[in-house]
Enzyme design. Structure first.
Site, mmCIF file in Angstrom:
data_model
loop_
_atom_site.group_PDB
_atom_site.id
_atom_site.type_symbol
_atom_site.label_atom_id
_atom_site.label_comp_id
_atom_site.label_asym_id
_atom_site.label_seq_id
_atom_site.Cartn_x
_atom_site.Cartn_y
_atom_site.Cartn_z
ATOM 1 N N ARG A 21 -18.047 -31.364 11.448
ATOM 2 C CA ARG A 21 -16.951 -30.407 11.450
ATOM 3 C C ARG A 21 -17.492 -28.985 11.221
ATOM 4 O O ARG A 21 -16.913 -28.184 10.487
ATOM 5 C CB ARG A 21 -15.908 -30.764 10.387
ATOM 6 C CG ARG A 21 -14.472 -30.444 10.819
ATOM 7 C CD ARG A 21 -13.465 -30.765 9.733
ATOM 8 N NE ARG A 21 -13.333 -32.177 9.488
ATOM 9 C CZ ARG A 21 -13.142 -32.736 8.294
ATOM 10 N NH1 ARG A 21 -13.088 -31.983 7.220
ATOM 11 N NH2 ARG A 21 -13.021 -34.047 8.164
ATOM 12 N N ARG A 25 -11.879 -24.286 10.488
ATOM 13 C CA ARG A 25 -11.026 -23.232 9.935
ATOM 14 C C ARG A 25 -11.687 -22.374 8.864
ATOM 15 O O ARG A 25 -11.163 -21.318 8.503
ATOM 16 C CB ARG A 25 -9.740 -23.861 9.389
ATOM 17 C CG ARG A 25 -8.769 -24.294 10.478
ATOM 18 C CD ARG A 25 -7.562 -24.989 9.876
ATOM 19 N NE ARG A 25 -7.901 -26.324 9.397
ATOM 20 C CZ ARG A 25 -7.076 -27.085 8.678
ATOM 21 N NH1 ARG A 25 -5.896 -26.613 8.309
ATOM 22 N NH2 ARG A 25 -7.436 -28.301 8.308
ATOM 23 N N ARG A 34 -8.172 -19.955 17.560
ATOM 24 C CA ARG A 34 -7.093 -20.947 17.413
ATOM 25 C C ARG A 34 -5.717 -20.328 17.682
ATOM 26 O O ARG A 34 -4.810 -21.012 18.199
ATOM 27 C CB ARG A 34 -7.141 -21.545 16.001
ATOM 28 C CG ARG A 34 -5.979 -22.461 15.633
ATOM 29 C CD ARG A 34 -5.963 -23.727 16.471
ATOM 30 N NE ARG A 34 -4.799 -24.536 16.173
ATOM 31 C CZ ARG A 34 -3.603 -24.353 16.717
ATOM 32 N NH1 ARG A 34 -3.408 -23.385 17.598
ATOM 33 N NH2 ARG A 34 -2.603 -25.133 16.403
ATOM 34 N N ASP A 71 -11.469 -33.829 19.392
ATOM 35 C CA ASP A 71 -10.917 -34.622 18.294
ATOM 36 C C ASP A 71 -11.057 -36.097 18.643
ATOM 37 O O ASP A 71 -10.974 -36.479 19.814
ATOM 38 C CB ASP A 71 -9.439 -34.279 18.067
ATOM 39 C CG ASP A 71 -8.914 -34.877 16.765
ATOM 40 O OD1 ASP A 71 -9.058 -34.222 15.719
ATOM 41 O OD2 ASP A 71 -8.397 -36.012 16.804
ATOM 42 N N TYR A 142 -5.596 -45.517 12.649
ATOM 43 C CA TYR A 142 -4.816 -44.310 12.925
ATOM 44 C C TYR A 142 -3.598 -44.644 13.778
ATOM 45 O O TYR A 142 -2.484 -44.175 13.534
ATOM 46 C CB TYR A 142 -5.675 -43.279 13.664
ATOM 47 C CG TYR A 142 -6.122 -42.116 12.819
ATOM 48 C CD1 TYR A 142 -5.212 -41.343 12.103
ATOM 49 C CD2 TYR A 142 -7.466 -41.768 12.743
ATOM 50 C CE1 TYR A 142 -5.621 -40.264 11.346
ATOM 51 C CE2 TYR A 142 -7.895 -40.684 11.975
ATOM 52 C CZ TYR A 142 -6.969 -39.938 11.282
ATOM 53 O OH TYR A 142 -7.374 -38.870 10.522
#
Length: 333
Positions: A21, A25, A34, A71, A142
């Site tokens: 990652r 952010r 973004r 993702d 998930y």
């Protein structure tokens, strides 16, 4: 390329470093990009923006590998599963709970991911490009839960009470993930990583059965991709006792695993496993913890520095850069 040399056991002057990652952010530059898209999934599908985001860690941190920006849930959408991301709440998934209704996919169904790989490769040649996917178990939980969770009770009940459908689901996921990764490698990915981020929630009694499926899955990847494959899982060293027979190029492990001990008795490459929480420490402590880990590595190749999990949004860019710089300054005698 340093990382590929280390994977193959060639002589290197320092250990390679990249971070899970690593584009996210915590970077102001990421947040600016973004804002150009309405939601996260649209952001992932915007090839031009995804290429720019993928390159940020190379430009800002000087990492030794670029993992494409995407993702793990992306290949679920063409299977017939509704995937959406809600700000501040994470992913939400919806489907009718019918495994027979799910579709087989080809790499063309996620062509935008392949275009991201091509875009990154077109811009730079100095570091390898990492393609990736989620592990079958992680995508299964998930999907059944419909979101991230703490106990994954629904997924476990599905596995225990609908055993035949569970096996069909994991088999379908495995087939689709092979196709998904084939597309990325054909587009130019130099290696791939499989993220089984939620493996620590599988009951130990079910892990042996899952390991058999994984063995077949990774064997197919080895034969069809012909590039190195890294398997990242979260779970204890006892899990690794069961997983150690997997035909993978490297294991990426979290901070609960005795990675140094495993490196003494397993010749494969290992990746990891600094606890990401160390990045909240003062810089002096952070730097010391990185150096302490590097000094303990019992070999001079076949190791890749990484964290035991991904970077978090509230981490400081300067500290992430400090980690990378510290690893790059550590020379092997």
């Amino acid at each position: 390329m340093l990382l590929l040399k280390s994977l193959e056991g060639e002589k290197i002057e320092r250990f390679p470093v990249w971070l899970m990652r690593q584009a996210g952010r915590y970077m102001p530059q990421y947040r600016q990009l973004r804002e150009k898209e309405k939601d996260f999934l649209s952001f992932c599908k915007n090839v031009d923006l995804a290429v720019k985001v993928s390159l940020l860690p190379l430009e800002l941190l000087g990492v030794d590998a670029i993992i494409i920006f995407s993702d793990i849930l992306v290949p679920l959408e063409p299977m017939g599963i509704l995937v959406r991301f809600e700000e501040g709440e994470g992913p939400k998934l919806e489907w009718d709970q019918r495994v027979d209704g799910l579709k087989r996919i080809t790499s063309k169904d996620t062509e935008f991911v392949n275009e991201i790989v091509k875009g990154v490769k077109a811009v730079q040649k100095e570091v390898p490009v990492i393609g990736f996917c989620g592990g079958p178990w992680t995508l299964f939980v998930y999907t059944v839960e419909g979101k991230g969770n703490t106990d994954f009770k629904k997924a476990k009940l599905f596995m225990w009470q609908r055993e035949e459908e569970y096996r069909k689901f994991l088999s379908l996921l495995s087939d689709n993930l092979v196709e998904y990764l084939k597309g990325q490698v054909k587009a130019g990915a130099d290696l791939v990583q499989v993220f089984d981020s939620w493996l620590m929630h599988i009951p130990y009694e079910n892990l042996k059965d899952y390991a058999l499926l994984l063995k077949d899955f990774f064997q197919r990847l080895k034969q069809e991709l012909k590039v190195p494959v890294i398997y990242f899982y979260r779970g204890s060293g006892e899990y690794l006792e069961i997983l150690k027979g997997l035909p993978v190029s490297a294991f990426s492990v979290d901070w609960t695993v005795d990675m140094l001990g495993w490196m003494e008795r397993d010749a494969r490459t290992f990746q990891g496993n600094l606890d990401p929480s160390v990045l909240y420490c003062e810089e002096e402590v952070l730097q010391r913890k990185v150096v302490e880990l590097l000094k303990k590595i019992p070999r001079r190749t076949k190791y890749i520095f990484n964290l035991g999990h991904g970077l978090s949004p509230d981490m400081e860019l300067s500290k992430v850069k400090l980690v990378v710089d510290t690893v790059k300054k550590h020379r092997l005698a």
